[in-house]
Design an enzyme around this catalytic site. Structure first.
Site, PDB file in Angstrom:
ATOM      1  N   HIS A  45      39.233  53.170  48.737  1.00 36.04           N
ATOM      2  CA  HIS A  45      40.476  53.403  48.015  1.00 36.04           C
ATOM      3  C   HIS A  45      40.386  54.724  47.267  1.00 36.04           C
ATOM      4  O   HIS A  45      39.368  55.018  46.630  1.00 36.04           O
ATOM      5  CB  HIS A  45      40.768  52.280  47.019  1.00 36.04           C
ATOM      6  CG  HIS A  45      42.054  52.497  46.265  1.00 36.04           C
ATOM      7  ND1 HIS A  45      43.283  52.132  46.785  1.00 36.04           N
ATOM      8  CD2 HIS A  45      42.304  53.072  45.059  1.00 36.04           C
ATOM      9  CE1 HIS A  45      44.228  52.471  45.918  1.00 36.04           C
ATOM     10  NE2 HIS A  45      43.668  53.040  44.873  1.00 36.04           N
ATOM     11  N   ASP A  71      50.855  42.217  40.653  1.00 31.89           N
ATOM     12  CA  ASP A  71      50.646  43.668  40.611  1.00 31.89           C
ATOM     13  C   ASP A  71      51.859  44.416  41.150  1.00 31.89           C
ATOM     14  O   ASP A  71      52.234  45.459  40.617  1.00 31.89           O
ATOM     15  CB  ASP A  71      49.407  44.045  41.422  1.00 31.89           C
ATOM     16  CG  ASP A  71      49.236  45.554  41.503  1.00 31.89           C
ATOM     17  OD1 ASP A  71      49.006  46.169  40.446  1.00 31.89           O
ATOM     18  OD2 ASP A  71      49.377  46.115  42.608  1.00 31.89           O
ATOM     19  N   ARG A  91      55.626  49.757  35.577  1.00 37.80           N
ATOM     20  CA  ARG A  91      54.859  50.852  34.986  1.00 37.80           C
ATOM     21  C   ARG A  91      55.406  52.205  35.421  1.00 37.80           C
ATOM     22  O   ARG A  91      55.427  53.167  34.651  1.00 37.80           O
ATOM     23  CB  ARG A  91      53.386  50.733  35.381  1.00 37.80           C
ATOM     24  CG  ARG A  91      52.648  49.599  34.693  1.00 37.80           C
ATOM     25  CD  ARG A  91      51.323  49.328  35.370  1.00 37.80           C
ATOM     26  NE  ARG A  91      50.530  50.542  35.472  1.00 37.80           N
ATOM     27  CZ  ARG A  91      49.735  50.820  36.500  1.00 37.80           C
ATOM     28  NH1 ARG A  91      49.628  49.978  37.516  1.00 37.80           N
ATOM     29  NH2 ARG A  91      49.040  51.935  36.512  1.00 37.80           N
ATOM     30  N   SER A 151      45.218  47.086  38.711  1.00 40.43           N
ATOM     31  CA  SER A 151      46.122  47.205  39.855  1.00 40.43           C
ATOM     32  C   SER A 151      45.337  47.422  41.145  1.00 40.43           C
ATOM     33  O   SER A 151      45.546  46.734  42.151  1.00 40.43           O
ATOM     34  CB  SER A 151      47.090  48.366  39.629  1.00 40.43           C
ATOM     35  OG  SER A 151      47.915  48.572  40.760  1.00 40.43           O
ATOM     36  N   LYS A 193      44.165  43.980  44.148  1.00 42.18           N
ATOM     37  CA  LYS A 193      44.485  43.997  45.586  1.00 42.18           C
ATOM     38  C   LYS A 193      43.226  44.060  46.430  1.00 42.18           C
ATOM     39  O   LYS A 193      43.123  43.386  47.457  1.00 42.18           O
ATOM     40  CB  LYS A 193      45.405  45.181  45.899  1.00 42.18           C
ATOM     41  CG  LYS A 193      46.775  45.101  45.252  1.00 42.18           C
ATOM     42  CD  LYS A 193      47.726  46.130  45.797  1.00 42.18           C
ATOM     43  CE  LYS A 193      47.375  47.541  45.386  1.00 42.18           C
ATOM     44  NZ  LYS A 193      47.644  47.845  43.981  1.00 42.18           N
TER      45      LYS A 193
END
Length: 427
Positions: free
Chosen positions: A86, A165, A172, A187, A191
């Site tokens: 990520h 989320d 947000r 967040s 996931k």
């Protein structure tokens, strides 16, 4: 009997710097997911967290509650070890495209659940959708089958994965709380943990084009991300990487696919290749596949073979031409010298302005739009030389994009190159 709390009391407590206990946090996330807590109230809580933060115990509970709001995936039946990556987002960050097939070619299964771009940072799914026929939405069974046969998949996360989320992120984005370190960490990791991968490598960016502008903030985010992953039983490592300058030359969607194909073909910009290989080495190590050097696998052409199989498996045509913009215009150097800097944020905003990004999540993007840099820091230029080319299907956006780039290029004294990887953060 489940305890019910006053959301106003919780907001006031966090606003005043108090610590929320586990039951309070679990109730808050569950009540917000179920619609009991209104968006306005959760906006106030997000702002309270933005200013007061969450300690490690609060953050762990917050993240667990987000995970528990939805389903958890599993890849236990696969014959390969699973590892995911990520990135916290940047300009020209197309690394997932060559990285996923490269790590799969090394022997791992890479379930790369990706997102769409918002603001100045590009989305992996938007890039991939520049390929004719390619589809992002796969069922879990389709994902598993593709991982088993191809070894890599890049696709959208299903609606059942951490729905809390999804609601909170949208909130947000419109309330100025995106940059909160604990909210970013929860967040991302809600996931990724719910995804069910064995191991995870994070690319935490720092610099003008990143959410974390300072190295200190990026280190803190990396520390908290790694801590959350390890606590959940996911082997987690983070690389701290520079995002002052865009990655590579291409900043858009289709043009980033083209640049990724250059990397898979054995070429491409040095910084993109270096970061791809650095992340691949960490992923291969995390997957327990020591002894395989991703640089050798990339040079062999095996990663390109996996790329082609991956695109075909999702309905795309790897041989189809990528879209070409209807309009283009060069940005010209006004003086001679050495390029010492290219501001990533300015380039990202210009690409967004041209149609490569979106202001709202429901906005369309242009597959061919973006900024193609013609120089990199360290290059010598003369007056009148193109510094970048603006690409778009909507000609009226070019003037504003040019304004974004007015001060993006710094020309001056000789440039001192820096490595793209700043540090490695482990548990």
């Amino acid at each position: 009997m489940t305890t019910t709390y006053s959301v106003l009391d919780l907001i006031r407590a966090k606003r005043g710097g108090q610590t929320l206990d586990s039951d309070q946090i679990r109730w808050l996330i569950r009540a917000y997911t179920d619609g009991v807590v209104a968006d306005e109230q959760m906006s106030a809580m997000a702002m309270a967290v933005f200013f007061q933060g969450l300690d490690d115990e609060e953050l762990s509970t917050w993240t667990t509650a987000m995970i528990e709001s939805g389903e958890r995936m599993s890849f236990k039946g696969l014959s390969r070890p699973t590892v995911d990556k990520h990135s916290t987002g940047g300009v020209g960050d197309k690394i997932t495209l060559p990285l996923a097939p490269l790590v799969a070619a090394c022997g791992a299964a890479v379930p790369q659940l990706s997102g769409r771009g918002l603001g100045h940072t590009g989305g992996t799914l938007d890039k991939m959708e520049a390929i004719p026929g390619w589809r992002a939405d796969l069922s879990h069974d389709e994902m598993v089958a593709q991982l088993d046969t191809v070894g890599a998949v890049i696709c959208a996360a299903g609606p059942g994965l951490a729905p809390a989320d999804k609601k909170l992120y949208a909130l947000r984005d419109v309330t100025g709380t995106v940059e909160s370190i604990p909210l970013i960490a929860s967040s991302i990791m809600s996931k990724k943990i719910a995804e069910g991968t064995d191991s995870l490598v994070l690319d935490v960016k720092t610099g003008s084009g990143a959410f974390m502008k300072t190295e200190e903030d990026a280190r803190e985010l990396a520390r908290r991300l790694v801590g959350l992953g390890e606590s959940a039983g996911v082997r987690t490592t983070a690389l701290l990487t520079r995002m002052d300058v865009p990655l590579g030359y291409a900043c858009g969607n289709g043009i980033e696919v083209a640049e990724s194909l250059e990397v898979l073909s054995g070429g491409g910009p040095a910084d993109v290749v270096d970061l791809t290989v650095a992340l691949a080495r960490q992923m291969v190590k995390a997957a327990g596949l020591d002894g395989t050097d991703p640089a050798d696998v990339l040079a062999s052409g095996k990663a390109m073979d996996v790329w082609r199989d991956m695109v075909r498996a999702q309905g795309g045509d790897p041989d189809a031409p990528l879209p070409v913009a209807h309009h283009s215009q060069d940005v010209i150097a006004s003086e001679a010298g050495v390029v010492t800097g290219i501001d990533a944020m300015s380039v990202g905003l210009a690409a967004w302005r041209l149609g490569a990004g979106r202001a709202r999540k429901e906005d369309p993007v242009q597959a061919a739009a973006g900024v193609m840099l013609r120089v990199r820091p360290g290059d010598r230029v003369v007056a009148g030389q193109p510094l970048a080319t603006l690409l778009t299907d909507t000609a009226d956006t070019i003037s504003r994009a040019e304004d974004d780039l007015t001060d993006a290029f710094t020309v001056g004294r000789p440039f001192q190159p820096r490595t793209i990887v700043v540090d490695t953060i482990t548990a």
